[in-house]
Scaffold this active site. Sequence first.
Site, PDB file in Angstrom:
ATOM      1  N   CYS A 282      51.134  44.513  39.931  1.00  0.00           N
ATOM      2  CA  CYS A 282      50.819  45.501  39.079  1.00  0.00           C
ATOM      3  C   CYS A 282      49.916  46.442  39.973  1.00  0.00           C
ATOM      4  CB  CYS A 282      50.230  45.340  37.929  1.00  0.00           C
ATOM      5  SG  CYS A 282      48.792  44.439  37.731  1.00  0.00           S
TER       6      CYS A 282
ATOM      7  N   HIS B  13      45.044  44.062  34.302  1.00  0.00           N
ATOM      8  CA  HIS B  13      46.384  44.677  34.551  1.00  0.00           C
ATOM      9  C   HIS B  13      46.250  46.189  34.844  1.00  0.00           C
ATOM     10  CE1 HIS B  13      50.577  45.255  34.334  1.00  0.00           C
ATOM     11  NE2 HIS B  13      50.371  46.328  33.440  1.00  0.00           N
TER      12      HIS B  13
END
Length: 509
Positions: A145, A434
């Site tokens: 990510c 994230h």
Amino acid sequence: SERIRARQRDTLHAQNTSPIREMIVKNVQFKWGKEIYAVDVDTSLPGSHLKTQLFSLTSVPPDRIKIMGLKGGKTINDETDLTQCGLEELVKKGKKLLVMGSAREVEKAPENEIQFVEDLPESEQYGAELGERFRPGLQNLGNTCYMNSCVQCLSHVGELVECLETFEEDTTNNGGGGASTSENDGGAPDAAANSAGSTALAKAARDLFVELKTSKSMVMPLRFLMVLRQVFPQFAGRDERSGVWMQQDAEECWSSIVNSLARACPKVKDIFGITLETELKCEATGETRSEVDTVNYLKCNISIDVNHLADGFRLQLNETREIGNNVFEGHAKISKLPSHLVAQIARMYYKVDIQQKAKILRAVTFANTLDVYEFCSDEYKKVLDKGRKLRAKAIEMNVDEVFGDSSDPDAYITGHYELVSVLTHKGRSADSGHYTAWAKNFITDEKTKKPVDSWTLFDDETPHAKKEEDILALKGGGDHHMAYMLVYRALYAKEPIDVNDESGAKPME
């Protein structure tokens, strides 16, 4: 039309004649292209009815029909009194009226069943709403990510995409694009200096950007990831116990990518490069030092006194540095601005007791626009003043056409910027949590001609529709996604075009 009919009925009644016999003129000849039509015209009705008759014969819409050939050059419009057009005389003489107008194409039934946006799967609805402006997500290939977010933000820098599209390998470069030795170089390893590696990454980025621009479904960035890990092995780390790919710091990934692209394509420096002039002085010895450096982003340091992005810039640009046994103090000023200014909010720091990067959660607000004039050197402010005056005048006059861009040789940079994308992090550590990317969609309302408030959140594979208020809420202060890197686009201004001006004046260098 009702008044015409009433007058005609009164006249007929006075003459005691038959309306049907007298009001119908038979076999009036109309020529349309190569076709000739004989039409029985009811002169008790207005011209609009005659046009409707002709529409049924020619498929020319009534509003497009123009009838010519009447005495005196008159034409028949919707309200024309047909009893005054001399149609009987035209029939007796065998003359024809000319019909002008193009026929409307016969509408075809759709080949496929019509689908409404609300009937599409949820994953496809947003793409249908954006149409050609839709950009797909990137598949997560195992804790990637951090890379996906960098790629999405970079793919929305139009100048970078164009630069790579025209990129050609320079076999004589050998890394000659030069690398900044500043602290935000991302600690690039020796592999980044390899011309072949930088060229390979530039090609992979170019192809990936093209795929993101044209694809209507999720894109797999496998080739780019493989080249990135080959050029920068630190992104190929795995967890020793599980063997799973390790999460990485998006800032380090960003710096590595941008520095490598700049080596392969030197024009990238003009897109992101910020030139800083630093003046330092040691009060104990009186010694002074002057430094000039180019960095790829402006760092926003965080302390208890930092509440806004500009506060962090001031903290970063005022330096205290130990050199040998002496302490130097001073400040840095911007002496050249890029077309895209990247701000990095320095949330991550190395915490010794846990031996990993920790995160500062403090809220740092930022705006949709940014003015960096106060951080520029006095000499460079003189360069910005021309554009700022033109921009202020344009805003006052509401004349949008005097706003230029970096591709316009007559455009002046102003020091004003607008936000185009944000890279965010959610979690307590740079090496976990994230990362996502948020990008602005430059859409204009077709009716009002005003910008539409439209942003996209790219959460790996999935894009989500967002508004500006969602972006400004990314200031931090909790466990929600918070801004880590901000990408601003420069706003330019130029002189209004004067066709009588022969001076040939050009913008300041």
